[in-house]
Scaffold this motif. Structure first.
Motif, PDB file in Angstrom:
ATOM      1  N   VAL A   1      -7.449   1.771  -5.761  1.00  0.00           N
ATOM      2  CA  VAL A   1      -6.616   1.367  -4.642  1.00  0.00           C
ATOM      3  C   VAL A   1      -7.490   0.563  -3.689  1.00  0.00           C
ATOM      4  O   VAL A   1      -8.663   0.892  -3.496  1.00  0.00           O
ATOM      5  CB  VAL A   1      -5.988   2.583  -3.926  1.00  0.00           C
ATOM      6  CG1 VAL A   1      -7.057   3.501  -3.347  1.00  0.00           C
ATOM      7  CG2 VAL A   1      -5.016   2.148  -2.830  1.00  0.00           C
ATOM      8  N   THR A   2      -6.955  -0.513  -3.145  1.00  0.00           N
ATOM      9  CA  THR A   2      -7.744  -1.332  -2.235  1.00  0.00           C
ATOM     10  C   THR A   2      -7.716  -0.757  -0.825  1.00  0.00           C
ATOM     11  O   THR A   2      -6.779  -0.048  -0.434  1.00  0.00           O
ATOM     12  CB  THR A   2      -7.226  -2.777  -2.179  1.00  0.00           C
ATOM     13  OG1 THR A   2      -5.919  -2.784  -1.592  1.00  0.00           O
ATOM     14  CG2 THR A   2      -7.177  -3.391  -3.571  1.00  0.00           C
TER      15      THR A   2
ATOM     16  N   GLU B   1      -2.575  -0.573   5.262  1.00  0.00           N
ATOM     17  CA  GLU B   1      -1.141  -0.743   5.476  1.00  0.00           C
ATOM     18  C   GLU B   1      -0.423   0.601   5.441  1.00  0.00           C
ATOM     19  O   GLU B   1       0.455   0.880   6.264  1.00  0.00           O
ATOM     20  CB  GLU B   1      -0.568  -1.683   4.414  1.00  0.00           C
ATOM     21  CG  GLU B   1       0.908  -1.984   4.595  1.00  0.00           C
ATOM     22  CD  GLU B   1       1.420  -2.995   3.584  1.00  0.00           C
ATOM     23  OE1 GLU B   1       2.638  -3.265   3.602  1.00  0.00           O
ATOM     24  OE2 GLU B   1       0.616  -3.500   2.786  1.00  0.00           O
ATOM     25  N   ARG B   2      -0.817   1.460   4.494  1.00  0.00           N
ATOM     26  CA  ARG B   2      -0.212   2.786   4.379  1.00  0.00           C
ATOM     27  C   ARG B   2      -0.454   3.613   5.637  1.00  0.00           C
ATOM     28  O   ARG B   2       0.424   4.358   6.086  1.00  0.00           O
ATOM     29  CB  ARG B   2      -0.781   3.516   3.167  1.00  0.00           C
ATOM     30  CG  ARG B   2      -0.179   4.893   2.912  1.00  0.00           C
ATOM     31  CD  ARG B   2      -0.933   5.630   1.825  1.00  0.00           C
ATOM     32  NE  ARG B   2      -1.033   4.858   0.582  1.00  0.00           N
ATOM     33  CZ  ARG B   2      -1.732   5.274  -0.482  1.00  0.00           C
ATOM     34  NH1 ARG B   2      -2.403   6.425  -0.436  1.00  0.00           N
ATOM     35  NH2 ARG B   2      -1.780   4.532  -1.561  1.00  0.00           N
TER      36      ARG B   2
ATOM     37  N   GLN C   1      -8.554  -8.313   4.844  1.00  0.00           N
ATOM     38  CA  GLN C   1      -7.982  -8.426   3.504  1.00  0.00           C
ATOM     39  C   GLN C   1      -9.129  -8.443   2.506  1.00  0.00           C
ATOM     40  O   GLN C   1      -9.938  -9.357   2.502  1.00  0.00           O
ATOM     41  CB  GLN C   1      -7.125  -9.690   3.385  1.00  0.00           C
ATOM     42  CG  GLN C   1      -5.861  -9.641   4.210  1.00  0.00           C
ATOM     43  CD  GLN C   1      -4.927  -8.517   3.769  1.00  0.00           C
ATOM     44  OE1 GLN C   1      -4.635  -8.384   2.568  1.00  0.00           O
ATOM     45  NE2 GLN C   1      -4.463  -7.726   4.708  1.00  0.00           N
TER      46      GLN C   1
ATOM     47  N   SER D   1      -7.284  -2.532   1.754  1.00  0.00           N
ATOM     48  CA  SER D   1      -6.187  -3.215   2.426  1.00  0.00           C
ATOM     49  C   SER D   1      -4.871  -2.461   2.237  1.00  0.00           C
ATOM     50  O   SER D   1      -4.085  -2.307   3.187  1.00  0.00           O
ATOM     51  CB  SER D   1      -6.045  -4.641   1.891  1.00  0.00           C
ATOM     52  OG  SER D   1      -7.220  -5.390   2.107  1.00  0.00           O
ATOM     53  N   ALA D   2      -4.625  -1.975   1.026  1.00  0.00           N
ATOM     54  CA  ALA D   2      -3.388  -1.224   0.765  1.00  0.00           C
ATOM     55  C   ALA D   2      -3.363   0.070   1.554  1.00  0.00           C
ATOM     56  O   ALA D   2      -2.321   0.481   2.081  1.00  0.00           O
ATOM     57  CB  ALA D   2      -3.256  -0.950  -0.728  1.00  0.00           C
TER      58      ALA D   2
END
Length: 262
Positions: free
Chosen positions: A237-238, A244-245, A252, A240-241
């Motif tokens: 999982v990045t 956002e979560r 980024q 960045s993701a």
């Protein structure tokens, strides 16, 4: 109190400062009630130019701490092993299920400093905590077994902020030992990626060389492939993701985290 801390151990003091800042936010991603005490006890060991590095690493430390907290509590393993445990107080601040046995591996000097600070805070672990003084470049597996680790029982392994400080060979050696000690159902997690963005920003910041000169790269982006080749099932999982979560702003980047199950 801090004179005996090795260079890598001193970086843990800086990370504690960032966890303390995050814990004071009204929208904090976690709460570490001991982070401030670690920072106050160890701040004299930090270079005078340290303050500029805070904004470089703050978001990364906040996101990774929350991610790893969730990973460990969700792993469902009766044994937990924190490789290079540093100054995080997960054994004391997380709500562990009854019967959890948590092993903290780090250099003896780091663990001694940590125990002194925690004792001064009257801290009590919420699980069975076993501190194991060992150098992860040496035969730490024997020390872990001697401390009561049972290789027949599934374990959740965490190498937080560690692999970047290891050469490719040392990272390979350490993860090979983790694999050999892991029963089916065990899990492992650590940072995944090249950290190129962080490296560039840290190098451009006054005092950043105190951190970046210690970095050796670990497995870089080869981590998922390495894990598959050694029998693990990885997922990534990045950062960045996750940002956002968690409702956070972050750069980024393709860098992030890998988790795997055996």
């Amino acid at each position: 109190m801090t004179e005996s801390l090795p260079a890598v151990g001193r970086t843990a003091v800086g990370v504690a400062a960032l966890r303390a800042l995050e814990s004071r936010r009204p929208d904090r991603l976690f709460d570490d009630p001991y982070a401030t005490a670690f920072y106050q006890a160890g701040r004299s060991a930090l270079p005078a130019t340290r303050d500029g590095l805070g904004p470089v690493f703050a978001s990364q430390v906040a996101i990774r701490t929350r991610f790893y907290d969730d990973y460990l509590l969700g792993a469902g393993c009766p044994q937990v092993v924190l490789l290079a445990a540093g100054l995080d107080a997960r054994a004391f601040r997380l709500p562990w299920p009854p019967g959890t046995r948590l092993f903290e591996l780090d250099l003896p000097e780091v663990l001694a400093f940590k125990d002194r600070v925690l004792a001064g805070q009257g801290a009590q672990p919420s699980c069975e905590r076993v501190a194991v003084g060992a150098d992860l470049r040496d035969d730490w597996a024997a020390a872990l077994r001697a401390a009561g680790f049972d290789a027949r029982v599934p374990a959740a392994w965490l190498a937080e902020g560690l692999l970047v400080y290891l050469s490719r060979e040392d990272a390979d050696r350490m993860l090979t030992a983790v694999t050999e000690l892991s029963a089916p159902g065990s899990r492992v997690s650590f940072e995944h990626g090249t950290t190129d963005g962080l490296l560039a920003r840290a190098r451009a910041t006054s005092g950043g060389e105190h951190v970046t000169r210690l970095w050796k790269g670990g497995l870089g982006r080869r981590a998922p492939e390495w894990l598959r080749e050694h029998g693990w099932e990885p997922a990534t999982v990045t950062r960045s993701a996750l940002a956002e979560r968690y409702g956070r702003q972050d750069e980024q980047t393709a860098d992030g985290f890998v988790t795997a199950v055996l």
